[in-house]
Scaffold this motif. Structure first.
Motif, PDB file in Angstrom:
ATOM      1  N   ILE A 108       0.837  -1.206   0.000  1.00  9.54           N
ATOM      2  CA  ILE A 108       0.000   0.000   0.000  1.00  9.54           C
ATOM      3  C   ILE A 108       0.871   1.256   0.000  1.00  9.54           C
ATOM      4  CG2 ILE A 108      -1.624   1.354   1.384  1.00  9.54           C
ATOM      5  CD1 ILE A 108      -2.862  -1.308   2.285  1.00  9.54           C
ATOM      6  N   LYS A 109       1.954   1.228   0.794  1.00 14.31           N
ATOM      7  CA  LYS A 109       2.851   2.384   0.864  1.00 14.31           C
ATOM      8  C   LYS A 109       3.505   2.645  -0.486  1.00 14.31           C
ATOM      9  CE  LYS A 109       6.679   4.336   3.538  1.00 14.31           C
ATOM     10  NZ  LYS A 109       7.627   4.113   4.655  1.00 14.31           N
ATOM     11  N   GLN A 160       5.121  14.872   1.261  1.00 14.85           N
ATOM     12  CA  GLN A 160       4.605  13.540   1.601  1.00 14.85           C
ATOM     13  C   GLN A 160       5.526  12.424   1.129  1.00 14.85           C
ATOM     14  OE1 GLN A 160       0.447  12.985   0.376  1.00 14.85           O
ATOM     15  NE2 GLN A 160       0.095  15.177   0.581  1.00 14.85           N
ATOM     16  N   ALA A 170       1.429   6.845  -6.629  1.00 19.16           N
ATOM     17  CA  ALA A 170       0.314   7.740  -6.945  1.00 19.16           C
ATOM     18  C   ALA A 170       0.705   9.201  -6.721  1.00 19.16           C
ATOM     19  CB  ALA A 170      -0.899   7.384  -6.090  1.00 19.16           C
ATOM     20  N   ILE A 171       1.413   9.461  -5.622  1.00 19.26           N
ATOM     21  CA  ILE A 171       1.858  10.830  -5.328  1.00 19.26           C
ATOM     22  C   ILE A 171       2.838  11.309  -6.390  1.00 19.26           C
ATOM     23  CG2 ILE A 171       3.144  12.262  -3.691  1.00 19.26           C
ATOM     24  CD1 ILE A 171       2.003  10.488  -1.449  1.00 19.26           C
ATOM     25  N   GLN A 187       2.320   1.791  -3.406  1.00 17.83           N
ATOM     26  CA  GLN A 187       1.276   2.285  -4.301  1.00 17.83           C
ATOM     27  C   GLN A 187       0.967   3.754  -4.035  1.00 17.83           C
ATOM     28  OE1 GLN A 187      -1.883  -0.502  -3.514  1.00 17.83           O
ATOM     29  NE2 GLN A 187      -1.143  -2.001  -5.006  1.00 17.83           N
ATOM     30  N   ASP A 188       0.950   4.129  -2.753  1.00 17.57           N
ATOM     31  CA  ASP A 188       0.702   5.533  -2.395  1.00 17.57           C
ATOM     32  C   ASP A 188       1.809   6.434  -2.942  1.00 17.57           C
ATOM     33  OD1 ASP A 188      -1.608   4.868  -1.089  1.00 17.57           O
ATOM     34  OD2 ASP A 188      -0.728   4.895   0.922  1.00 17.57           O
TER      35      ASP A 188
END
Length: 279
Positions: free
Chosen positions: A59-60, A123, A66-67, A62-63
């Motif tokens: 998930i990290k 982020q 995406a960012i 993928q995040d």
């Protein structure tokens, strides 16, 4: 005989109860790793931890992806703004009100995109941000007068930079922000560090070093002049001019010397304007 049989019967009952208690006690003292239910529970818990870690890791990643995708999109939009601004200004050149309106809209768009891009960079882990990305956002923030955030992005760009050009450009940006913020002395320190860049980045020839110093000195001149430090600004312009006289002939040398002359004309124009106003 009946009494003896009854006694034996009671003895057997009592013995069975004692045996039962002993078995129970012994079972409680059995090592945990010999208990199948315990082993199954531990294996299940370990598997749960493992799958949770892998899931969170995925998930990290993928995040972050995406960012990064959103950041690239915003940087592309930011890079297109100057060209669009030029085209619209040219299109409405005969309508000052339209030019002012379009300029205001574009400035708002630039400010919004720059702020959002800065938030995305914050982020991301530092190893997923490039120096040029941070620098591009810093420039956009400075154009929209978000000086504090611009300084932070310039500083990040400088810290991430592995090439001379981005490193020295980020230092110039930090210096200019400090001058704009009224911290001239701190700005001078940053400009001086920009001039010292080749003590860190080795192997550049004499021409590149000199022309890089000239650009830094012209930036320094502009910062001093814009802050009203006329004597210091002239000093930096003279330093740039002296270096330019040692450059080998060529098109870029002519271009650099032309920029220095433009700056000199700017000083002359300001002096004439000041004298006229005083009279």
């Amino acid at each position: 005989m009946d009494g003896l049989e009854a006694l034996n019967k009671n003895y057997l009952i009592l013995k069975n109860e004692v045996d039962s208690i002993q078995i129970s006690l012994l079972s409680q003292k059995t090592a945990w790793y010999k208990k199948i239910p315990v082993i199954i529970s531990i294996l299940a818990l370990t598997f749960s931890f493992g799958t949770t870690y892998v899931s969170n890791k995925r998930i990290k990643i993928q995040d972050i992806q995406a960012i990064k995708s959103d950041l690239r999109n915003m940087l592309q939009q930011l890079s297109a703004i100057p060209s669009r601004n030029f085209e619209l200004t040219k299109k409405y050149s005969d309508d000052p009100n339209a030019v002012a309106f379009v300029g205001g809209q574009i400035n708002q768009e630039n400010a919004l995109l720059a702020s959002q891009a800065a938030e995305l960079i914050e982020q991301l882990p530092d190893d997923r941000v490039s120096a040029i990305e941070a620098y591009s956002v810093a420039v956009a923030l400075q154009f929209s007068y978000q000086n504090q955030k611009a300084f932070e992005m310039y500083e990040l760009s400088h810290n991430l930079a592995t090439d001379m050009n981005t490193n020295v450009a980020a230092k110039r940006g930090m210096a200019n922000i400090l001058f704009i913020s009224g911290q001239a002395e701190a700005g001078r320190v940053q400009f001086q560090e920009a001039l010292n860049t080749f003590s860190i980045f080795k192997g550049y020839n004499d021409f590149i070093q000199k022309t890089t110093h000239i650009v830094t000195l012209l930036n320094w001149f502009g910062a001093e002049s814009g802050s009203g430090f006329n004597a210091q600004s002239i000093q930096k312009l003279n330093e740039a001019e002296n270096i330019s006289k040692t450059l080998r002939p060529g098109p870029y040398t002519v271009q650099v010397q032309g920029q220095i002359q433009q700056a000199r004309n700017q000083i002359i124009g300001l002096s004439i304007q000041s004298t006229t106003t005083a009279q």
